[in-house]
Design a protein around this motif. Structure first.
Motif, mmCIF file in Angstrom:
data_model
loop_
_atom_site.group_PDB
_atom_site.id
_atom_site.type_symbol
_atom_site.label_atom_id
_atom_site.label_comp_id
_atom_site.label_asym_id
_atom_site.label_seq_id
_atom_site.Cartn_x
_atom_site.Cartn_y
_atom_site.Cartn_z
ATOM 1 N N GLU A 178 0.373 -0.795 0.184
ATOM 2 C CA GLU A 178 -0.269 -0.381 0.458
ATOM 3 C C GLU A 178 1.170 1.351 -0.241
ATOM 4 O OE1 GLU A 178 -3.008 -0.274 2.947
ATOM 5 O OE2 GLU A 178 -3.868 -1.813 2.268
ATOM 6 N N ASN A 179 1.712 0.981 -0.525
ATOM 7 C CA ASN A 179 2.985 2.265 -0.669
ATOM 8 C C ASN A 179 2.017 3.706 -1.378
ATOM 9 O OD1 ASN A 179 5.081 0.353 0.273
ATOM 10 N ND2 ASN A 179 6.618 0.855 -1.886
ATOM 11 N N THR A 180 1.981 4.650 -0.922
ATOM 12 C CA THR A 180 0.993 5.848 -1.129
ATOM 13 C C THR A 180 1.918 6.105 -2.555
ATOM 14 O OG1 THR A 180 1.419 6.046 0.828
ATOM 15 C CG2 THR A 180 0.167 7.888 -0.521
ATOM 16 N N TYR A 181 0.689 6.721 -3.460
ATOM 17 C CA TYR A 181 1.271 7.148 -4.137
ATOM 18 C C TYR A 181 1.222 8.892 -4.601
ATOM 19 C CZ TYR A 181 -0.478 3.182 -7.087
ATOM 20 O OH TYR A 181 -0.163 1.426 -7.687
ATOM 21 N N PHE A 182 2.220 9.464 -5.191
ATOM 22 C CA PHE A 182 2.564 10.976 -4.808
ATOM 23 C C PHE A 182 1.359 11.751 -5.061
ATOM 24 C CE2 PHE A 182 3.655 14.590 -6.691
ATOM 25 C CZ PHE A 182 3.912 15.477 -5.681
ATOM 26 N N GLY A 183 0.242 11.100 -6.083
ATOM 27 C CA GLY A 183 -0.826 11.764 -5.529
ATOM 28 C C GLY A 183 -1.627 11.781 -4.989
ATOM 29 N N ASP A 184 -1.693 10.801 -4.047
ATOM 30 C CA ASP A 184 -2.642 11.004 -3.104
ATOM 31 C C ASP A 184 -1.913 12.164 -1.595
ATOM 32 O OD1 ASP A 184 -4.433 9.152 -3.835
ATOM 33 O OD2 ASP A 184 -3.391 6.967 -2.694
ATOM 34 N N VAL A 185 -0.740 11.547 -1.635
ATOM 35 C CA VAL A 185 0.003 12.527 -0.957
ATOM 36 C C VAL A 185 -0.030 14.133 -0.667
ATOM 37 C CG1 VAL A 185 2.396 13.712 0.090
ATOM 38 C CG2 VAL A 185 2.007 10.994 -0.794
ATOM 39 N N VAL A 186 -0.204 14.762 -1.775
ATOM 40 C CA VAL A 186 -0.053 16.164 -2.278
ATOM 41 C C VAL A 186 -1.689 16.511 -2.945
ATOM 42 C CG1 VAL A 186 2.521 16.249 -2.960
ATOM 43 C CG2 VAL A 186 0.820 15.989 -4.430
ATOM 44 N N ALA A 187 -2.535 15.612 -2.623
ATOM 45 C CA ALA A 187 -4.455 15.442 -3.660
ATOM 46 C C ALA A 187 -4.556 17.040 -2.741
ATOM 47 C CB ALA A 187 -4.834 14.768 -2.918
ATOM 48 N N ASP A 188 -4.142 17.531 -1.600
ATOM 49 C CA ASP A 188 -4.501 18.744 -1.199
ATOM 50 C C ASP A 188 -3.813 19.925 -0.534
ATOM 51 O OD1 ASP A 188 -7.073 17.942 -1.055
ATOM 52 O OD2 ASP A 188 -6.278 16.590 0.553
ATOM 53 N N LEU A 211 10.200 -7.675 -0.426
ATOM 54 C CA LEU A 211 9.419 -7.270 0.381
ATOM 55 C C LEU A 211 9.485 -6.161 1.682
ATOM 56 C CD1 LEU A 211 8.405 -10.811 1.807
ATOM 57 C CD2 LEU A 211 6.650 -9.132 0.925
ATOM 58 N N ALA A 212 11.059 -5.985 2.111
ATOM 59 C CA ALA A 212 11.532 -4.794 2.217
ATOM 60 C C ALA A 212 11.617 -3.039 1.972
ATOM 61 C CB ALA A 212 13.339 -4.628 2.692
ATOM 62 N N ALA A 213 11.870 -3.173 0.542
ATOM 63 C CA ALA A 213 10.903 -1.614 -0.384
ATOM 64 C C ALA A 213 10.363 -1.959 0.216
ATOM 65 C CB ALA A 213 11.518 -2.407 -1.538
ATOM 66 N N ASP A 214 8.751 -2.476 0.040
ATOM 67 C CA ASP A 214 7.851 -2.115 0.343
ATOM 68 C C ASP A 214 7.416 -1.536 1.534
ATOM 69 O OD1 ASP A 214 6.374 -3.989 -1.654
ATOM 70 O OD2 ASP A 214 6.081 -5.440 -1.388
ATOM 71 N N LYS A 215 8.051 -1.864 2.702
ATOM 72 C CA LYS A 215 7.626 -1.078 4.155
ATOM 73 C C LYS A 215 8.047 -0.457 4.496
ATOM 74 C CE LYS A 215 8.181 -5.935 6.859
ATOM 75 N NZ LYS A 215 7.434 -5.322 8.229
ATOM 76 N N VAL A 216 9.412 0.070 2.733
ATOM 77 C CA VAL A 216 10.423 1.437 3.671
ATOM 78 C C VAL A 216 9.267 2.940 2.345
ATOM 79 C CG1 VAL A 216 12.248 0.819 3.950
ATOM 80 C CG2 VAL A 216 11.835 1.082 1.703
ATOM 81 N N GLY A 217 8.390 1.729 1.441
ATOM 82 C CA GLY A 217 7.449 3.311 0.767
ATOM 83 C C GLY A 217 8.380 3.725 -0.196
ATOM 84 N N ALA A 218 8.846 2.639 -1.000
ATOM 85 C CA ALA A 218 10.055 3.672 -1.816
ATOM 86 C C ALA A 218 8.616 3.183 -2.556
ATOM 87 C CB ALA A 218 10.142 1.563 -3.028
ATOM 88 N N THR A 219 9.182 4.211 -4.355
ATOM 89 C CA THR A 219 7.980 4.527 -5.813
ATOM 90 C C THR A 219 8.125 3.633 -6.663
ATOM 91 O OG1 THR A 219 8.618 7.440 -5.090
ATOM 92 C CG2 THR A 219 7.369 6.511 -7.335
ATOM 93 N N LYS A 220 6.593 2.904 -6.653
ATOM 94 C CA LYS A 220 6.304 2.163 -7.764
ATOM 95 C C LYS A 220 6.703 2.750 -8.970
ATOM 96 C CE LYS A 220 2.588 -0.416 -4.609
ATOM 97 N NZ LYS A 220 1.646 -0.606 -4.921
ATOM 98 N N MET A 221 7.500 2.170 -9.519
ATOM 99 C CA MET A 221 8.250 2.217 -11.471
ATOM 100 C C MET A 221 7.411 1.412 -12.426
ATOM 101 S SD MET A 221 8.848 4.979 -10.078
ATOM 102 C CE MET A 221 9.732 5.518 -11.027
ATOM 103 N N ASP A 222 6.944 2.299 -13.718
ATOM 104 C CA ASP A 222 7.108 1.393 -14.944
ATOM 105 C C ASP A 222 7.696 0.096 -15.217
ATOM 106 O OD1 ASP A 222 4.525 2.265 -13.939
ATOM 107 O OD2 ASP A 222 4.183 4.037 -16.088
#
Length: 695
Positions: A43-53, A485-496
């Motif tokens: 459930e790493n947060t997308y940047f769009g969700d972080v800065v929506a407001d 799994l480790a990268a998931d935990k630290v909030g890495a950015t999901k890439m294409d």
């Protein structure tokens, strides 16, 4: 300069398979990965969700990066091995830095060749004034005494001595001006094209499976320059003492912090330090001390019965997308180590960076565990300002991550014994990207935001240093074996789909090929700005103080690929009516002038894959030109521009691959023409008048 050929307007085709690949490619290269659930369910947060407001641009340019980027799951600032002043903002970059002006690295480049037109011909097509020729092809003898290739009479023993199947990473170690050692990865096999009557792994003969296993791995072959030109050819006589084949059976050893771990132990290897073979080797790199770093990619598809493995193995097997039941090549029928119900830890013994010495055919290849385990792409090395070795790596799957390794100790020129320990002790990082535009401006279409650039800043998040883990709830061994799994935990950015990574020799910036991601149905972010991204893009990273060991960076997207007529494409600001269409960037390299060369895989524009060149600085920045095209069914791999810039090598991978193709009905006859069977090959192109490539 000759005027470019008129650019054809290409239809925005929707292929039967994602990214433009054929069904056969999807089946054999990655085990139909795009038709399975995405293994990254974090459930790493997308940047769009972080800065929506909130608008981030003012904050980014006003403050230090460390106060701005969210890093959910990081153990804590005290655990991060970062210098207190290791900060970076877009202001520094935009005011000069190493981005717009080139800093202390003046841009020398310039390309003048007339681009080739997109086409669907069954041949290598090069620009006017150039020639091309095959250097080595599948089945050519490698080891002295190897038999000549006979498609109708293949044997496992012969294939173990002959050039392997699908070529990918290519690099050249020169032995003087006119001789050299060519290293080539053999990524995977197309059994339906290799054997008459082949249907599937369940019905394959034991001999066919054994041949395919020996067609994997890599080759070292001696080559020589032809007549002082840019052409190179295979040395076919004499001692050829360096020539070597690496296969799925070659004995290798583990080194680094995870070597000997209980996670790597099997009944056949209770030490957890000895492993047989390497699988699905894709991109790669070299070291300053003259060895190859080759990357194991889609290794999961060779195994069966993950669903029957013990319960405590399921999380790791699921995250790395191992097949739950029977299917695929069925190597387990001849070697039970590929049956995870019997040998669950065998899965953990693949997915590593492998180091091989091309000048010592008796040396044992090494799987370097300090660099983590993933669907590796690349291992591009450089030296940091303080002399440490740095390696950049991508994880080539949808929504996976970008990594960097920084050695603990410094590189010492000439001290080979010391330098060969550098890859066993250091810190492994994963990248987190933050854009500088409001979320509302990243709408998923590829439309540029108001500041006319997809750009921002980022940070390298530490995962592990030696035996010290920076990830809560995971030991160092677990971080290295289950790096995803480790990268998931630290909030890495999901890439294409992060693929090849290379550092520009002129500017020092790092370029990343992001091939595509048709599974991105929501959550675009500024580093991955398009939904249903079937054409991919190029990412550029400029690290703080031009230092490869820095923990912060600025980034931009110099290319958003596709049909130039599509408003959701971007060519660095260059006039899009004058560029070549490009889709699905895969491997990248640079010439000594700092021009970027891009090979493609899965062109979704309806024409063949190829090799493209583009200046990344100066007045022609973004002027993409197609340099060559592939034959039918082939992707373009490699590529490599020689040190003297007189030759460019490409790997022609899986020619003739296509739905319904078979030895009885081939769709390609490359490279030998006539009615011959297609054979993966390495090709070299050169200028007829001896000019440097790109002239």
């Amino acid at each position: 300069m000759t005027n470019p050929s008129p650019r054809r307007s290409l239809p925005l085709l929707t292929p039967a398979h994602p990214g433009g690949r054929s069904a056969m490619t999807c089946k054999y290269r990655c085990g139909d990965a795009c038709f399975h659930e995405v293994p990254n369910t974090s459930e790493n947060t997308y940047f769009g969700d972080v800065v929506a407001d909130m608008s981030r641009r003012g904050a980014l340019r006003a403050g230090a990066l460390g106060a701005l980027v969210l890093s959910a799951g990081v153990v804590g600032a005290a655990a991060t091995p970062a210098a207190a002043d290791d900060k970076f903002t877009l202001d520094w970059w935009n005011k000069g830095g190493n981005w717009h002006s080139g800093g202390s690295h003046p841009y020398k480049g310039g390309l003048t060749f007339t681009p080739v037109a997109p086409n669907t011909n069954d041949q290598i097509t090069v620009p006017n004034g150039y020639q091309s020729a095959v250097v080595v092809r599948w089945g050519d003898p490698v080891v002295p005494g190897a038999p000549a290739f006979d498609f109708e009479a293949q044997t496992p023993d012969a294939q173990a001595k002959q050039f392997g199947y699908n070529c990918d990473f290519v690099t050249l170690f020169q032995l003087g001006r006119d001789r050299g050692l060519l290293w080539v990865n053999h990524e995977y096999t197309n059994e339906e094209l290799m054997f008459r009557g082949y249907t599937n792994g369940d019905n394959a003969t034991a001999e066919q499976i054994a041949i395919a296993m020996n067609a994997h791995g890599g080759s070292v072959v001696e080559i020589r320059r032809s007549g002082g030109t840019g052409r190179w050819e295979l040395v076919t006589s004499g001692p050829r003492r360096y020539n070597r084949r690496i296969t799925a059976h070659t004995e290798m050893r583990f080194t680094g912090p995870a070597a000997g771990s209980s996670l790597l132990k099997t009944a056949a290897d209770p030490s957890g330090r000895v492993v047989k073979g390497m699988l699905n080797n894709c991109a790669g790199g070299t070291t300053p001390w003259g060895t190859v770093l080759t990357a194991e990619e889609n290794f999961n598809q060779y195994f069966v019965n993950a669903g029957k493995a013990p319960a405590d193995a399921q999380a790791g097997l699921t995250r790395y997308a191992f097949p739950a039941a029977l299917g695929g090549r069925r190597w387990d029928r001849v070697d039970e180590r590929f049956d995870l119900s019997k040998n669950p830890n065998e899965a953990n013994r693949f997915g590593w960076i492998v180091e091989i010495d091309p000048t010592d055919p008796d040396s044992t290849p090494i799987k370097r565990t300090a660099l983590g385990r993933m669907a590796h792409e690349a291992a591009t090395t450089t030296i940091s300002r303080d002399g440490r070795l740095v390696a950049y790596m991508g994880d080539d799957s949808r929504f996976e991550y970008i990594y960097k390794f920084v050695s603990k100790d410094r590189y010492v020129p000439g001290n080979d014994r010391h330098n060969r320990t550098l890859l066993d002790n250091g810190t492994l990082y994963v990248a987190q990207f933050t854009g500088d535009s409001p979320a509302a401006e990243i709408d998923g279409t590829g439309k540029l935001p108001a500041d006319k650039a997809f750009d921002g800043v980022g940070k390298w998040i530490p995962l592990v240093s030696g035996t010290k883990s920076y990830v809560a709830g995971m030991t160092a061994e677990q971080v290295l074996v289950f790096t995803r799994l480790a990268a998931d935990k630290v909030g890495a950015t999901k890439m294409d789909r992060p693929e090849d990574m290379e550092r520009n020799p002129v500017t020092g910036t790092v370029f990343v090929a992001l091939t595509n991601n048709t599974a991105r149905s929501s959550g675009p972010d500024e580093a991955n700005p398009r939904l249903n991204n079937k054409h991919g893009h190029i990412l550029e990273i400029a690290e703080n103080r031009d230092d490869a060991a820095a923990l912060t960076f600025a980034w931009t997207l110099p290319l958003v690929c596709g049909d130039p007529n599509d408003p959701g494409t971007y060519f660095g600001g260059f006039d899009k009516t004058k560029v070549s269409p490009i889709s699905c960037p895969d491997n990248v390299t640079f010439d000594k002038d700092g021009n970027l060369w891009i090979s493609t895989d899965g062109n979704a524009l309806g024409t063949h894959d190829g090799l493209f060149a583009v200046p990344v600085r100066g007045k022609d920045k973004g002027h993409v030109r197609q340099f060559l095209t592939m034959p039918k069914g082939a992707e373009c791999c490699g590529p490599l521009v020689s040190e003297d810039q007189k030759s460019v090598f490409v790997a022609v991978q899986h020619p003739g691959e296509g739905t319904g193709a078979s030895p009885a009905a081939p769709i390609s006859h490359f490279p030998d023409g006539g009615t011959s069977q297609p054979r993966p090959s390495v090709v070299v192109a050169w200028h007829k008048q001896g000019k440097k490539i790109g002239s």
